[in-house]
Structures are given as structure tokens and as C-alpha cells.
Design an enzyme around this catalytic site. Structure first.
Site, short mmCIF file in Angstrom:
data_model
loop_
_atom_site.label_atom_id
_atom_site.label_comp_id
_atom_site.label_asym_id
_atom_site.label_seq_id
_atom_site.Cartn_x
_atom_site.Cartn_y
_atom_site.Cartn_z
N ARG A 64 0.83 -1.20 0.00
CA ARG A 64 0.00 0.00 0.00
C ARG A 64 0.86 1.24 0.00
O ARG A 64 1.97 1.25 0.52
CB ARG A 64 -0.88 0.03 1.25
CG ARG A 64 -2.00 -0.97 1.29
CD ARG A 64 -3.09 -0.68 0.28
NE ARG A 64 -3.44 0.72 0.17
CZ ARG A 64 -4.44 1.30 0.80
NH1 ARG A 64 -5.23 0.63 1.58
NH2 ARG A 64 -4.67 2.59 0.64
N GLU B 109 -12.00 6.65 -4.68
CA GLU B 109 -12.13 6.26 -3.28
C GLU B 109 -13.58 6.46 -2.84
O GLU B 109 -14.29 7.31 -3.39
CB GLU B 109 -11.23 7.14 -2.41
CG GLU B 109 -9.80 6.71 -2.35
CD GLU B 109 -9.59 5.40 -1.60
OE1 GLU B 109 -10.28 5.12 -0.60
OE2 GLU B 109 -8.71 4.65 -2.06
N ARG C 214 -1.88 6.22 7.95
CA ARG C 214 -1.28 5.07 8.64
C ARG C 214 0.00 5.51 9.35
O ARG C 214 1.11 5.17 8.94
CB ARG C 214 -0.94 3.97 7.63
CG ARG C 214 -2.13 3.25 7.03
CD ARG C 214 -3.01 2.51 8.04
NE ARG C 214 -2.31 1.55 8.86
CZ ARG C 214 -2.27 0.24 8.64
NH1 ARG C 214 -2.87 -0.27 7.59
NH2 ARG C 214 -1.62 -0.55 9.46
#
Length: 122
Positions: free
Chosen positions: A7, A78, A116
Site C-alpha cells: 500500500r 475512493e 497510517r
């Protein structure tokens, strides 16, 4: 050998062709470098953008890179979740590799590091 997903995400400052294409290349090159992979190792790449990025297809940048002519690429939007990160390009690179899941390095650049933080400094 296994297929692993790698990712990555990056944000851009403007919904303009040049910044979108440049950011896509920067992100992909970062993923390739830290994971020591080449286009021949790639199964496919899924590219997503937030709805505010519609100036170009990010996959165009990848398609123009040497060695990427035969790699399957697909662009998508998205899910438009209210309050989510804006002007963001995400990649899911599927790769044939001997690396274990814990050895895969994901890449989050610019404002996308907030997605993240646990992986951004890895």
C-alpha cells in the site's frame, strides 16, 4: 513465492495534471525502492483517487515509465467518506515476492502519513 499487496498514498496540493502525475511517480518509485522490486515482479496496480482529483488519470504517469507497458493498471475513485483526507492518491501494488508479510514496506507521503502513522515511519 507469494503475491503480496503493498500500500501507498500521497497527497497533492492542487487538482492539476502535473502535480497528480508527478506525485504518482514519486509514490510508486518510493514503493519500488524500499521493497527492492522491479516492474517484472508486479502482478497489477490499483490506483485510487479522492473525488476532488479529476484533472487526469494517475495511471497515465505509470504507463509512461520504462518497463511498465505490460503491467495491468486500473484507476478508481475512493469511497467519498465525509471528513476523509482530500486530494489523495492511493496505490495497491500486487507483487510476486519471496518477502514475508512483515517485511513488506508500505509508503505514505506528504499529508497521507496521517492515514497510517503506524506504517509511515517504518
Amino acid at each position: 513465492m507469494s503475491v503480496r499487496g503493498i500500500r501507498g498514498a500521497i497527497t497533492v496540493d492542487a487538482n492539476e495534471e502535473s502535480p497528480i502525475l508527478e506525485a504518482t511517480i514519486q509514490l510508486l518509485n518510493g514503493i519500488l525502492a524500499v521493497n527492492h522490486i522491479i516492474p517484472e515482479d508486479i502482478c497489477s496496480v490499483l490506483v485510487t483517487v479522492t473525488q476532488d482529483l479529476d484533472a487526469t488519470f494517475p495511471a497515465r504517469a505509470i504507463r509512461q515509465m520504462a518497463g511498465w507497458e505490460l503491467v495491468p493498471l486500473m484507476c478508481s475513485l475512493e469511497v467519498p467518506v465525509k471528513g476523509s483526507l482530500e486530494k489523495c492518491i492511493r496505490l495497491m501494488v500486487l507483487v510476486n515476492t519471496e518477502a514475508s508479510q512483515k517485511d513488506i514496506r508500505h509508503v505514505y507521503l506528504n499529508g497521507a502519513q496521517v492515514l497510517r502513522p503506524d506504517l509511515s515511519g517504518k
